[in-house]
Design a protein around this motif. Structure first.
Motif, PDB file in Angstrom:
ATOM      1  N   ASP A   1       0.940  -1.164   0.047  1.00 11.54           N
ATOM      2  CA  ASP A   1       0.142   0.095  -0.054  1.00 11.54           C
ATOM      3  C   ASP A   1       0.719   1.159   0.139  1.00 11.54           C
ATOM      4  O   ASP A   1       2.014   1.082  -0.013  1.00 11.54           O
ATOM      5  N   GLU A   2       0.132   2.543   0.172  1.00 16.13           N
ATOM      6  CA  GLU A   2       0.880   3.539  -0.087  1.00 16.13           C
ATOM      7  C   GLU A   2       1.978   3.854   1.071  1.00 16.13           C
ATOM      8  O   GLU A   2       2.866   4.773   0.985  1.00 16.13           O
ATOM      9  N   SER A   3       1.957   3.240   2.437  1.00 18.24           N
ATOM     10  CA  SER A   3       2.696   3.306   3.324  1.00 18.24           C
ATOM     11  C   SER A   3       3.730   2.383   3.305  1.00 18.24           C
ATOM     12  O   SER A   3       4.789   2.256   4.315  1.00 18.24           O
ATOM     13  N   GLY A   4       3.858   1.553   2.416  1.00 14.84           N
ATOM     14  CA  GLY A   4       4.843   0.565   2.080  1.00 14.84           C
ATOM     15  C   GLY A   4       4.526  -0.802   2.833  1.00 14.84           C
ATOM     16  O   GLY A   4       5.587  -1.632   2.957  1.00 14.84           O
ATOM     17  N   THR A   5       3.485  -0.876   3.380  1.00 12.42           N
ATOM     18  CA  THR A   5       3.199  -2.248   4.177  1.00 12.42           C
ATOM     19  C   THR A   5       2.843  -3.325   3.059  1.00 12.42           C
ATOM     20  O   THR A   5       2.181  -3.122   1.928  1.00 12.42           O
ATOM     21  N   VAL A   6       3.519  -4.478   3.246  1.00 13.51           N
ATOM     22  CA  VAL A   6       3.284  -5.501   2.223  1.00 13.51           C
ATOM     23  C   VAL A   6       2.099  -6.134   2.442  1.00 13.51           C
ATOM     24  O   VAL A   6       1.745  -6.709   3.763  1.00 13.51           O
ATOM     25  N   LEU A   7       1.067  -6.071   1.558  1.00 15.23           N
ATOM     26  CA  LEU A   7      -0.218  -6.648   1.663  1.00 15.23           C
ATOM     27  C   LEU A   7      -0.309  -8.232   1.305  1.00 15.23           C
ATOM     28  O   LEU A   7      -1.128  -8.934   1.155  1.00 15.23           O
ATOM     29  N   TYR A   8       0.715  -8.420   0.042  1.00 11.77           N
ATOM     30  CA  TYR A   8       0.492  -9.751  -0.735  1.00 11.77           C
ATOM     31  C   TYR A   8       1.922 -10.133  -0.992  1.00 11.77           C
ATOM     32  O   TYR A   8       2.706  -9.132  -1.715  1.00 11.77           O
ATOM     33  N   SER A   9       2.545 -11.302  -1.091  1.00 12.59           N
ATOM     34  CA  SER A   9       3.862 -11.739  -1.412  1.00 12.59           C
ATOM     35  C   SER A   9       3.540 -13.013  -1.668  1.00 12.59           C
ATOM     36  O   SER A   9       3.310 -13.955  -0.705  1.00 12.59           O
ATOM     37  N   THR A  10       3.890 -13.458  -2.829  1.00  7.08           N
ATOM     38  CA  THR A  10       3.931 -14.836  -3.397  1.00  7.08           C
ATOM     39  C   THR A  10       4.663 -15.001  -4.767  1.00  7.08           C
ATOM     40  O   THR A  10       5.353 -14.079  -5.302  1.00  7.08           O
ATOM     41  N   THR A  11       5.068 -16.555  -4.992  1.00  6.24           N
ATOM     42  CA  THR A  11       5.368 -16.667  -6.428  1.00  6.24           C
ATOM     43  C   THR A  11       4.395 -17.617  -7.043  1.00  6.24           C
ATOM     44  O   THR A  11       3.942 -18.621  -6.439  1.00  6.24           O
ATOM     45  N   LYS A  12       3.946 -17.302  -8.326  1.00  6.80           N
ATOM     46  CA  LYS A  12       3.202 -17.905  -9.142  1.00  6.80           C
ATOM     47  C   LYS A  12       3.820 -18.611 -10.206  1.00  6.80           C
ATOM     48  O   LYS A  12       4.767 -17.954 -10.980  1.00  6.80           O
ATOM     49  N   SER A  13       3.537 -19.789 -10.630  1.00  7.00           N
ATOM     50  CA  SER A  13       3.923 -20.411 -11.920  1.00  7.00           C
ATOM     51  C   SER A  13       2.895 -20.259 -12.978  1.00  7.00           C
ATOM     52  O   SER A  13       1.696 -20.281 -12.731  1.00  7.00           O
ATOM     53  N   VAL A  14       3.325 -19.724 -14.140  1.00  7.31           N
ATOM     54  CA  VAL A  14       2.538 -19.412 -15.283  1.00  7.31           C
ATOM     55  C   VAL A  14       2.968 -20.584 -16.461  1.00  7.31           C
ATOM     56  O   VAL A  14       4.149 -20.813 -16.621  1.00  7.31           O
ATOM     57  N   THR A  15       2.044 -21.060 -16.856  1.00  2.00           N
ATOM     58  CA  THR A  15       2.099 -22.050 -18.192  1.00  2.00           C
ATOM     59  C   THR A  15       1.361 -21.558 -19.370  1.00  2.00           C
ATOM     60  O   THR A  15       0.625 -20.483 -19.423  1.00  2.00           O
ATOM     61  N   ASP A  16       1.236 -22.358 -20.379  1.00  2.00           N
ATOM     62  CA  ASP A  16       0.695 -21.575 -21.511  1.00  2.00           C
ATOM     63  C   ASP A  16      -0.966 -21.485 -21.246  1.00  2.00           C
ATOM     64  O   ASP A  16      -1.478 -20.709 -22.101  1.00  2.00           O
ATOM     65  N   ASP A  17      -1.573 -22.087 -20.359  1.00  2.00           N
ATOM     66  CA  ASP A  17      -2.948 -21.938 -20.112  1.00  2.00           C
ATOM     67  C   ASP A  17      -3.225 -20.671 -19.451  1.00  2.00           C
ATOM     68  O   ASP A  17      -4.630 -20.214 -19.653  1.00  2.00           O
ATOM     69  N   ASN A  18      -2.182 -19.705 -19.058  1.00  3.55           N
ATOM     70  CA  ASN A  18      -2.522 -18.242 -18.591  1.00  3.55           C
ATOM     71  C   ASN A  18      -2.405 -17.665 -19.525  1.00  3.55           C
ATOM     72  O   ASN A  18      -2.968 -16.193 -19.411  1.00  3.55           O
ATOM     73  N   PHE A  19      -2.189 -17.859 -20.722  1.00  2.00           N
ATOM     74  CA  PHE A  19      -2.058 -16.876 -22.046  1.00  2.00           C
ATOM     75  C   PHE A  19      -3.200 -16.685 -22.771  1.00  2.00           C
ATOM     76  O   PHE A  19      -3.903 -17.972 -23.011  1.00  2.00           O
ATOM     77  N   GLY A  20      -3.588 -15.595 -23.209  1.00  2.00           N
ATOM     78  CA  GLY A  20      -4.729 -15.439 -24.053  1.00  2.00           C
ATOM     79  C   GLY A  20      -4.876 -14.037 -24.464  1.00  2.00           C
ATOM     80  O   GLY A  20      -3.969 -13.195 -24.406  1.00  2.00           O
ATOM     81  N   TYR A  21      -5.705 -13.758 -25.687  1.00  2.00           N
ATOM     82  CA  TYR A  21      -5.837 -12.395 -26.200  1.00  2.00           C
ATOM     83  C   TYR A  21      -6.556 -11.506 -25.474  1.00  2.00           C
ATOM     84  O   TYR A  21      -7.871 -11.967 -24.873  1.00  2.00           O
ATOM     85  N   TYR A  22      -6.264 -10.355 -25.143  1.00  2.00           N
ATOM     86  CA  TYR A  22      -6.856  -9.289 -24.640  1.00  2.00           C
ATOM     87  C   TYR A  22      -6.573  -7.905 -25.155  1.00  2.00           C
ATOM     88  O   TYR A  22      -5.809  -7.657 -25.921  1.00  2.00           O
ATOM     89  N   THR A  23      -7.546  -6.892 -25.082  1.00  2.00           N
ATOM     90  CA  THR A  23      -7.887  -5.802 -25.913  1.00  2.00           C
ATOM     91  C   THR A  23      -8.051  -4.625 -25.154  1.00  2.00           C
ATOM     92  O   THR A  23      -8.895  -4.675 -23.974  1.00  2.00           O
TER      93      THR A  23
END
Length: 262
Positions: A70-92
């Motif tokens: 957030d704007e005060s520098g407090t960490v609200l979320y921290s993780t590692t995500k794995s991305v595969t072909d299934d995560n990709f798509g067309y967006y406009t």
């Protein structure tokens, strides 16, 4: 079917800072990273694109370190995500047109509440030793969850006297205090005071109740009066005129009442 990204996407490109296996990875550029809240599904999306040497959009199996502050520098979320072909798509989007993007979804309840609705999302995209981009970031605007506030009313019910030059004019009994917390651009608290006029006539025109609001450190954030008009003895009242602006999410406030001397 095309999907649509509501906010204007930030379209930037970043060349890999170091890469030992470009031929095998076929990934050269990171582009188009952005962040948005999805009202229909109550979650968040992190987007980014990968391009090859020919500037063509490609998919790849990568890992992504995500950190949200957030704007005060407090960490609200921290993780590692794995991305595969299934995560990709067309967006406009209006800003970038059609792009082939990876999307990572984050449920709303996985992001901790903070002290501001805006902040910064940090991304690091990599895969073992073959792909590694420098950390990039984008804005999270007016969409992050806020901590609640609390209001404590001391010693209810409490009686307060209204005095004039001629002596006691009326006595007001405060029986209940409630509040609404509005999480907008500048969080505020609307306070409602309820009670009964237990002594006095209506010919005084109005009765005045003084109040003071302190934060958890004992500092005064507001001190003023509530005006109650044309009540007879035994009449009940409910007043919602107290509004506290710029309240601090996560804070506990205390309200106390006292009489008034004309």
């Amino acid at each position: 079917m095309k999907k649509f990204i509501l906010p204007l996407m930030i379209v930037l490109s970043l060349v890999l800072s170091s890469c030992s296996n470009l031929a095998s990875s076929n990934v050269e550029t990171l582009k188009g990273w952005s962040f948005q809240y999805n009202e229909g599904t109550n979650d968040y999306s992190v987007f980014f694109a990968l391009l090859n040497k020919a500037d063509q959009y490609v998919s790849a199996n990568v890992d992504v370190d995500i950190r949200i502050e957030d704007e005060s520098g407090t960490v609200l979320y921290s993780t590692t995500k794995s991305v595969t072909d299934d995560n990709f798509g067309y967006y406009t989007s209006q800003a970038a047109g059609e792009q082939y993007l990876a999307e990572i979804r984050i449920p709303e309840d996985e992001i901790a509440a903070g002290q501001s609705t805006s902040g910064t999302v940090y991304l690091t995209v990599y895969k073992d030793d073959s792909i590694r981009f420098d950390e990039v970031n984008c804005s999270a605007l007016y969409c992050l969850p806020l901590l609640d506030v609390n209001l404590v009313a001391e010693q209810l019910p409490v009686e307060v006297n209204v005095n004039s030059y001629f002596g006691l004019e009326s006595t007001m009994q405060i029986e209940e205090v409630s509040f609404e917390y509005e999480e907008n651009f500048s969080p505020l608290m609307r306070i409602t005071v309820s009670g009964t006029k237990i002594y006095g006539e209506s010919n005084s025109g109005y009765d005045i109740i003084s109040y003071k609001i302190l934060d958890s450190d004992g500092y005064v954030v507001d001190a003023s009066q509530v005006f109650i008009y044309s009540l007879s003895q035994g009449d009940k009242f409910r007043d919602d005129s107290i509004v506290i602006y710029d309240v601090v999410p996560g804070e506990t406030y205390t309200i106390s009442f006292s009489g008034y001397d004309f």
